[in-house]
Design an enzyme around this catalytic site. Structure first.
Site, PDB file in Angstrom:
ATOM      1  N   HIS A 280      44.122 -13.054 -96.540  1.00  0.00           N
ATOM      2  CA  HIS A 280      44.885 -12.312 -97.546  1.00  0.00           C
ATOM      3  C   HIS A 280      45.294 -13.252 -98.676  1.00  0.00           C
ATOM      4  O   HIS A 280      46.477 -13.459 -98.945  1.00  0.00           O
ATOM      5  CB  HIS A 280      46.104 -11.653 -96.913  1.00  0.00           C
ATOM      6  CG  HIS A 280      45.776 -10.723 -95.784  1.00  0.00           C
ATOM      7  ND1 HIS A 280      45.472 -11.164 -94.510  1.00  0.00           N
ATOM      8  CD2 HIS A 280      45.689  -9.366 -95.736  1.00  0.00           C
ATOM      9  CE1 HIS A 280      45.224 -10.121 -93.726  1.00  0.00           C
ATOM     10  NE2 HIS A 280      45.346  -9.019 -94.446  1.00  0.00           N
TER      11      HIS A 280
ATOM     12  N   HIS B 142      45.350   3.046 -93.645  1.00  0.00           N
ATOM     13  CA  HIS B 142      46.518   2.751 -94.479  1.00  0.00           C
ATOM     14  C   HIS B 142      46.095   2.487 -95.919  1.00  0.00           C
ATOM     15  O   HIS B 142      44.980   2.048 -96.183  1.00  0.00           O
ATOM     16  CB  HIS B 142      47.335   1.571 -93.934  1.00  0.00           C
ATOM     17  CG  HIS B 142      46.645   0.236 -93.882  1.00  0.00           C
ATOM     18  ND1 HIS B 142      45.508  -0.011 -93.159  1.00  0.00           N
ATOM     19  CD2 HIS B 142      46.978  -0.942 -94.462  1.00  0.00           C
ATOM     20  CE1 HIS B 142      45.161  -1.280 -93.270  1.00  0.00           C
ATOM     21  NE2 HIS B 142      46.034  -1.876 -94.080  1.00  0.00           N
TER      22      HIS B 142
ATOM     23  N   GLU C 135      39.154  -2.202 -93.481  1.00  0.00           N
ATOM     24  CA  GLU C 135      39.276  -3.312 -92.529  1.00  0.00           C
ATOM     25  C   GLU C 135      38.668  -2.976 -91.173  1.00  0.00           C
ATOM     26  O   GLU C 135      38.324  -3.877 -90.406  1.00  0.00           O
ATOM     27  CB  GLU C 135      40.754  -3.680 -92.351  1.00  0.00           C
ATOM     28  CG  GLU C 135      41.383  -4.331 -93.565  1.00  0.00           C
ATOM     29  CD  GLU C 135      42.854  -4.668 -93.364  1.00  0.00           C
ATOM     30  OE1 GLU C 135      43.425  -5.307 -94.253  1.00  0.00           O
ATOM     31  OE2 GLU C 135      43.426  -4.284 -92.316  1.00  0.00           O
TER      32      GLU C 135
END
Length: 280
Positions: free
Chosen positions: A59, A193, A240
């Site tokens: 990230h 999400h 993901e």
């Protein structure tokens, strides 16, 4: 020879690391999430893996827009927890397995996967949170780790089919390593999400559970899900889940379910967790 004995899928939500580190993992909000990992913690103690190949996404800790590898394998001896803006997590350093990692890297490259080899990097919550979820509060991680970072942050990410095929190639690489090792492979990230834009907060429980169903048994239909379906049905960060397909591909033609957990919400994210073993 080395062998892949099990696969684990898990969300790697950074808030879980915060809850663990601040001893809030059994409060009213986080308790139902962490309870779903109790079975796995007991199972891991009994299974005693030597090495975990941990598939995750960085990230913007080790990589940024200057350097975006599609697949990167860590071949170093150790990795420190990254500072993600509020200081490094106070968790143990991650100890690698350079011999196995280099063997896997060589095998994958000779099978025409263009791997980026990383010898030094810090690892962020994408890798350390799953370790905390599976092993709890420990003085040192009980396994050595081969980090495998996948680009699912900047388009284009790899296809699900490519990820599944990479898992198959990893299994062949591990099986050809001469040392007797009990190896697990973990796929992390997801589930549905979206963190920004008009659909921020999107969670699709029905789709998530169909995906979990598809990881069990002998079907390989998940490898053919197109990127647009992940985006449409699971939000911008749902992509993901292609990393779970690396884990699933490495387990062979069929799998058997050992444990499954799903919970909504954790922050604005669905939590998914599954433990599988190859089904000969």
């Amino acid at each position: 020879m080395a062998r892949i004995t099990a696969g684990v899928g898990s969300s790697h939500v950074p808030l879980l690391g915060v809850a663990h580190d601040q001893k809030k993992d059994r409060d009213a909000y986080f308790g139902p999430i962490f309870t779903g990992f109790d079975w796995t913690r007991a199972w891991e103690k009994a299974a005693k893996p030597d090495v975990v190949i941990l598939v995750y996404n960085d990230h913007a800790s080790a990589f940024d827009m200057k350097f975006i590898p599609t697949f990167a394998i860590g071949c170093g001896e150790r990795y420190q927890p990254a500072d993600e803006g509020w200081g490094p997590r106070q968790v143990p350093q991650v100890i690698g397995h350079p011999d196995l990692a280099w063997h896997i890297a060589q095998s994958l490259i000779l099978e025409e996967f263009d791997m980026t080899i990383i010898n030094e990097m810090d690892v962020d919550h994408g890798l350390t949170v799953p370790l905390s979820m599976m092993f709890g509060d420990v003085a040192e991680w009980p396994v050595r780790v081969v980090p495998l970072a996948v680009n699912v942050v900047t388009y284009p990410p790899p296809s699900g089919n490519r990820c599944w095929a990479l898992g198959e190639a990893i299994a062949r690489a591990v099986a050809s390593f001469p040392e007797d090792l009990n190896v697990q492979i973990w796929g992390t990230g997801g589930m549905s999400h979206q963190l920004q834009g008009p659909r921020a907060g999107l969670i699709n429980q029905e789709w998530d559970n169909r995906f979990l169903n598809g990881l069990v048994g002998g079907s390989d239909h998940l490898r053919h899900i197109p990127h647009i379906e992940y985006l449409r049905e699971t939000g911008s960060e749902g992509i993901e889940m292609v990393m779970w397909l690396i884990m699933r591909g490495a387990l062979g033609p069929s799998t058997r379910l050992l444990h499954r957990h799903y919970h909504v919400p954790c922050s604005n994210t669905a939590i998914g967790h599954i433990v599988l073993e190859p089904n000969p």
